[in-house]
Design a protein around this motif. Sequence first.
Motif, PDB file in Angstrom:
ATOM      1  N   PHE A 626      68.238  13.403 145.634  1.00  0.00           N
ATOM      2  CA  PHE A 626      67.608  14.055 146.780  1.00  0.00           C
ATOM      3  C   PHE A 626      68.680  14.213 147.854  1.00  0.00           C
ATOM      4  CE2 PHE A 626      64.295  12.116 144.377  1.00  0.00           C
ATOM      5  CZ  PHE A 626      63.212  12.967 144.483  1.00  0.00           C
ATOM      6  N   TYR A 627      68.892  15.447 148.280  1.00  0.00           N
ATOM      7  CA  TYR A 627      70.012  15.803 149.154  1.00  0.00           C
ATOM      8  C   TYR A 627      69.528  16.045 150.581  1.00  0.00           C
ATOM      9  CZ  TYR A 627      74.139  18.458 150.715  1.00  0.00           C
ATOM     10  OH  TYR A 627      75.235  18.896 151.399  1.00  0.00           O
ATOM     11  N   GLN A 628      70.251  15.463 151.543  1.00  0.00           N
ATOM     12  CA  GLN A 628      69.959  15.602 152.977  1.00  0.00           C
ATOM     13  C   GLN A 628      68.550  15.096 153.321  1.00  0.00           C
ATOM     14  OE1 GLN A 628      70.996  18.969 155.376  1.00  0.00           O
ATOM     15  NE2 GLN A 628      72.572  19.683 153.952  1.00  0.00           N
ATOM     16  N   VAL A 629      68.256  13.853 152.989  1.00  0.00           N
ATOM     17  CA  VAL A 629      66.944  13.291 153.305  1.00  0.00           C
ATOM     18  C   VAL A 629      67.021  12.502 154.614  1.00  0.00           C
ATOM     19  CG1 VAL A 629      66.227  13.209 150.902  1.00  0.00           C
ATOM     20  CG2 VAL A 629      67.379  11.233 151.887  1.00  0.00           C
ATOM     21  N   ARG A 630      65.902  12.465 155.309  1.00  0.00           N
ATOM     22  CA  ARG A 630      65.817  11.775 156.584  1.00  0.00           C
ATOM     23  C   ARG A 630      65.695  10.260 156.368  1.00  0.00           C
ATOM     24  NH1 ARG A 630      63.333  15.722 160.483  1.00  0.00           N
ATOM     25  NH2 ARG A 630      63.035  17.647 159.310  1.00  0.00           N
ATOM     26  N   PRO A 631      66.085   9.427 157.349  1.00  0.00           N
ATOM     27  CA  PRO A 631      65.944   7.974 157.203  1.00  0.00           C
ATOM     28  C   PRO A 631      64.504   7.529 156.959  1.00  0.00           C
ATOM     29  CG  PRO A 631      67.390   8.503 159.043  1.00  0.00           C
ATOM     30  CD  PRO A 631      66.797   9.798 158.578  1.00  0.00           C
ATOM     31  N   SER A 632      63.541   8.226 157.582  1.00  0.00           N
ATOM     32  CA  SER A 632      62.149   7.817 157.421  1.00  0.00           C
ATOM     33  C   SER A 632      61.650   7.982 155.999  1.00  0.00           C
ATOM     34  CB  SER A 632      61.255   8.630 158.366  1.00  0.00           C
ATOM     35  OG  SER A 632      61.368  10.025 158.083  1.00  0.00           O
ATOM     36  N   MET A 633      62.329   8.799 155.203  1.00  0.00           N
ATOM     37  CA  MET A 633      61.916   9.021 153.816  1.00  0.00           C
ATOM     38  C   MET A 633      62.569   8.044 152.839  1.00  0.00           C
ATOM     39  SD  MET A 633      61.755  13.115 153.178  1.00  0.00           S
ATOM     40  CE  MET A 633      60.430  14.140 153.833  1.00  0.00           C
ATOM     41  N   LEU A 634      63.561   7.284 153.263  1.00  0.00           N
ATOM     42  CA  LEU A 634      64.320   6.457 152.333  1.00  0.00           C
ATOM     43  C   LEU A 634      63.463   5.494 151.513  1.00  0.00           C
ATOM     44  CD1 LEU A 634      67.635   5.636 154.240  1.00  0.00           C
ATOM     45  CD2 LEU A 634      67.261   7.212 152.349  1.00  0.00           C
ATOM     46  N   PRO A 635      62.426   4.844 152.095  1.00  0.00           N
ATOM     47  CA  PRO A 635      61.618   3.948 151.247  1.00  0.00           C
ATOM     48  C   PRO A 635      61.033   4.630 150.015  1.00  0.00           C
ATOM     49  CG  PRO A 635      61.136   3.550 153.554  1.00  0.00           C
ATOM     50  CD  PRO A 635      62.029   4.766 153.511  1.00  0.00           C
ATOM     51  N   LEU A 636      60.729   5.926 150.100  1.00  0.00           N
ATOM     52  CA  LEU A 636      60.198   6.640 148.932  1.00  0.00           C
ATOM     53  C   LEU A 636      61.178   6.579 147.773  1.00  0.00           C
ATOM     54  CD1 LEU A 636      58.845   9.917 150.606  1.00  0.00           C
ATOM     55  CD2 LEU A 636      57.472   8.043 149.687  1.00  0.00           C
ATOM     56  N   PHE A 637      62.459   6.719 148.065  1.00  0.00           N
ATOM     57  CA  PHE A 637      63.475   6.787 147.024  1.00  0.00           C
ATOM     58  C   PHE A 637      63.945   5.397 146.607  1.00  0.00           C
ATOM     59  CE2 PHE A 637      64.037  10.394 150.041  1.00  0.00           C
ATOM     60  CZ  PHE A 637      63.351  11.320 149.282  1.00  0.00           C
ATOM     61  N   LEU A 638      63.997   4.454 147.549  1.00  0.00           N
ATOM     62  CA  LEU A 638      64.385   3.094 147.202  1.00  0.00           C
ATOM     63  C   LEU A 638      63.367   2.469 146.259  1.00  0.00           C
ATOM     64  CD1 LEU A 638      65.599   1.794 150.685  1.00  0.00           C
ATOM     65  CD2 LEU A 638      66.984   2.654 148.803  1.00  0.00           C
ATOM     66  N   ASP A 639      62.090   2.784 146.464  1.00  0.00           N
ATOM     67  CA  ASP A 639      61.055   2.252 145.582  1.00  0.00           C
ATOM     68  C   ASP A 639      61.222   2.755 144.152  1.00  0.00           C
ATOM     69  OD1 ASP A 639      59.902   0.789 147.526  1.00  0.00           O
ATOM     70  OD2 ASP A 639      58.229   2.138 147.918  1.00  0.00           O
ATOM     71  N   CYS A 640      61.877   3.878 143.977  1.00  0.00           N
ATOM     72  CA  CYS A 640      62.079   4.462 142.639  1.00  0.00           C
ATOM     73  C   CYS A 640      63.393   4.032 142.018  1.00  0.00           C
ATOM     74  CB  CYS A 640      62.021   5.986 142.727  1.00  0.00           C
ATOM     75  SG  CYS A 640      60.460   6.626 143.366  1.00  0.00           S
ATOM     76  N   GLY A 641      64.107   3.137 142.660  1.00  0.00           N
ATOM     77  CA  GLY A 641      65.345   2.633 142.091  1.00  0.00           C
ATOM     78  C   GLY A 641      66.582   3.411 142.461  1.00  0.00           C
ATOM     79  N   LEU A 642      66.463   4.417 143.343  1.00  0.00           N
ATOM     80  CA  LEU A 642      67.638   5.163 143.781  1.00  0.00           C
ATOM     81  C   LEU A 642      68.333   4.426 144.927  1.00  0.00           C
ATOM     82  CD1 LEU A 642      66.253   8.825 143.749  1.00  0.00           C
ATOM     83  CD2 LEU A 642      67.359   7.552 141.900  1.00  0.00           C
ATOM     84  N   GLN A 643      69.555   4.803 145.199  1.00  0.00           N
ATOM     85  CA  GLN A 643      70.321   4.217 146.293  1.00  0.00           C
ATOM     86  C   GLN A 643      70.608   5.290 147.342  1.00  0.00           C
ATOM     87  OE1 GLN A 643      73.707   1.848 145.041  1.00  0.00           O
ATOM     88  NE2 GLN A 643      72.743   1.411 143.082  1.00  0.00           N
ATOM     89  N   ALA A 644      70.846   4.838 148.573  1.00  0.00           N
ATOM     90  CA  ALA A 644      71.078   5.764 149.682  1.00  0.00           C
ATOM     91  C   ALA A 644      72.559   5.803 150.036  1.00  0.00           C
ATOM     92  CB  ALA A 644      70.259   5.350 150.900  1.00  0.00           C
ATOM     93  N   PHE A 645      73.099   7.012 150.182  1.00  0.00           N
ATOM     94  CA  PHE A 645      74.494   7.220 150.549  1.00  0.00           C
ATOM     95  C   PHE A 645      74.526   8.194 151.737  1.00  0.00           C
ATOM     96  CE2 PHE A 645      74.152   6.352 146.064  1.00  0.00           C
ATOM     97  CZ  PHE A 645      75.094   5.358 145.850  1.00  0.00           C
TER      98      PHE A 645
END
Length: 873
Positions: A626-645
């Motif tokens: 997921f490209y150019q995501v906002r900080p408020s959305m990060l829990p959606l992706f962390l719950d799926c096992g992705l990492q934030a960069f």
Amino acid sequence: MPNSANTAPPPHLAEQAGPRPPAPWLRDALQRWQPWVIGATAALLILLVGIALHGLLREVRYAEIMHAVHGTPPLQVLLGLAFTAASYLALSGYDASALAYAQAKVARGMLLLTSFVAYALGNTIGLGTLTGGAVRMRLFAAAGVEPAKIAQVVAFNASAFLLGMSVFGALALLWGAPDVARLLHLPAGVLRGAAAALLAGVAALLWLCGRQRVLCIARRWTLRLPPLGLALRQLAISAVELGASALALWVLLPASDLPLPTFLAFYAIAISASLLSHVPGGIGVFEAVMLLASGPYLPTETMLGALLLYRALYYVLPLVLATALLAGFELRAGVGAQVGRAAARLGPRLLAALTLVAGLWLLVSGVTPFTEDSQLLLESLNVPLPLVETAHFLGSVAGLGLLLVARGLLHRLDAAWWAALALSVVAGLLALPKGIAWGEAALLCTLALLLVLSRRQFDRPSSLFAQRLEPGWLLAVGGVLAACVWILFFAYQEVAYSNRLWWQFELDAQAPRSLRALLGVALGALAIGLWQLMRPPAGAVAPPTREEIERAAAIVRASPSAAGCFALVGDKNLMFSPSGKSFIMYGKQGRSWVALFGPIGERREWADLVWRFIEHANAHGGRPAFYQVRPSMLPLFLDCGLQAFKLGEYAHVPLPEFNLKGAKRANLRSGVNRGEREGLVFEVVPAEGVPPLLAELRAVSDAWLRKQSAREKNFSVGRFDEAYLARLPVAVVRREGRIIAFANLLVTGQKEEASIDLMRYVPDAPPGTMDYLFAKTMLHLQAEGYQRFGLGMAPMAGMAERRQAPRWQRIGRLLFEHGERFYNFRGLHSFKDKFEPVWDARYLAAPGGLEPVLVLADVATLIGGGVKGVVSK
């Protein structure tokens, strides 16, 4: 200039900072075969462990093992429980020390909850750094700890455990070297020398902790060492924790000649071997080492009985308690607090693990005989034989079903929840006529109750038949079935096999009953495996149809985010939610499936839509991102096992307070005044008025592209497309009636956010024309009631400057400061900063390892419209 062709963030630059990726064909081959290679390696390891166990248990009988289990005095079981509790309490000290190292604070209750849940899940599933790290990321982040500090906590925990295990094992080896030497066929002096060397290395590390805080490794990496006091405290915590966990097994053993130091040394070796094997929970590996070590001192069946009890007390029971603890949050009305929501959202992971345990229990129970007491009780109750046979067969099939639906529970599928609930209730009821299996019935009823309490977490409408099982999952099921076959022949090794066994139906004919149950499970697994492997891939990537773009346009109009307007360009694929009220826009390049910005539409559907996209990419062997995501959305992706960069920072101007006053806006104010003197006229043309102007707008666009020696971009940047431009209002600047500049406005009906996509002008436009266009556009949107105006992202901006910052951010900082020859990072940031905007971080959510670099390389290709577009303007 936000999102225009000459300011599009060049994600391919990240590739230059990292390792050079392999050739595309090699990359694709590795991606395709990686799950199979890992699964085959795990299967080979399990096979080797099985062969070792078979040799160790050649003279052991199943009845003797069960006798050892049932013959354990209750006092010893209570002592095992007490030491288990002490071990988990000491484990919380790891997190306390890690938080102190990372200079972060959380409440004591949150610390205990996080530690217990993380270790209960990590001990059972294995890969404790990953599974426990995901729990810590979720709960500590909800408690206000920064992600970078949580990463330090996870790394500290892993290092502290390794250091503590080294000291624990070395001290035990120094004491029990003669006994260990006899088993390993090595001189005791060699073992004592190795242990002393290990302790000397630890002492040197402690000396460094006292002398310096930062350790340089190979002149490339730096490691901030903990203070000496903290390091010594952590060693003491490790000694208590490892000693308590070892004693939890020790007290379950009868009196023997096995010395405690020797036992501790072998326990440390067994734990290390199970961790290195990466087998979930170290099951089989841990048992094989302990059986081999205790052979000269204890009967094999006695040690194996103690190991089975130890597994139940130290692994299964904490997992049940941790799941119940999180399910308790569901009983609170609404779970309104952020920490409460974060804790409740971890429930699916623990329930998936508990479902796996229940499925394994049912399968093993199906291939082993019930006790003589159970048989006598069944006879005294006059339980009909057909009911016993049916309960035994269906219970085993239900075990297979629980194994398969556990994956769906992990992904929070409502269909998996219903299936798990039905299977656990049915299997729990059948456990009594099956063989008066009270423990089995208790576990299944507990699972059913916890599923009911956690119902709200399984909110993804889905069909189990639409899910594709990964190769690793299929191999794991195959390994479980192979283990069940071995257990069956071990349990009935005194029964001579013959074809007549299949047709014997008697209460005491337990071997035929187990054979029939295993056959039913094997046939069911074979059918599911063949169906999964042979069915065609679900869904093909296709450009959006006109109807889909119209559906997306309706969603965008009702959305507060202007980012959804990029879906109207028509160059991205669209994935809609089942209700049709939300969508994800994405592009596919190579093995990368990249969603732009994240979900658009109904917020309650976002989590399900993210999961659906990830599963769809995985089903095609791709890497989701997921490209150019906002900080408020990060829990959606962390719950799926992705990492934030972090990619950079996005600038937006609060419009209610916007004006042309102040020193920073002097150039902007000057541009407006000059534009008015030059006779520039500003106008916003509504969408319905754009089509008659398209020919004139195209002339401006073509002239701008020629001047810039640029080509049209794609994906995260709009392009001159007549159908796209006709859907949105366009701001134009005229001089003597001729259009000399324009920008299309990204707006929605909510009037919360607006932005600009294409922004182009003719070469002979007066200086300051674009400042004039910007200022007039913001003043117009301010008058229309919009709340903020997006200026777009400044790549690599806002990266951490500290030496201990993540490597990704250090590389980004270097690019921002010294990468001017590649891209005008500082200039773009300075241009946007003169509007005095609010800066907000933007992230890439992707798998870890080398994957982010590969994803960004593919994103660059998507934006450039191909490899040629990456290397040219």
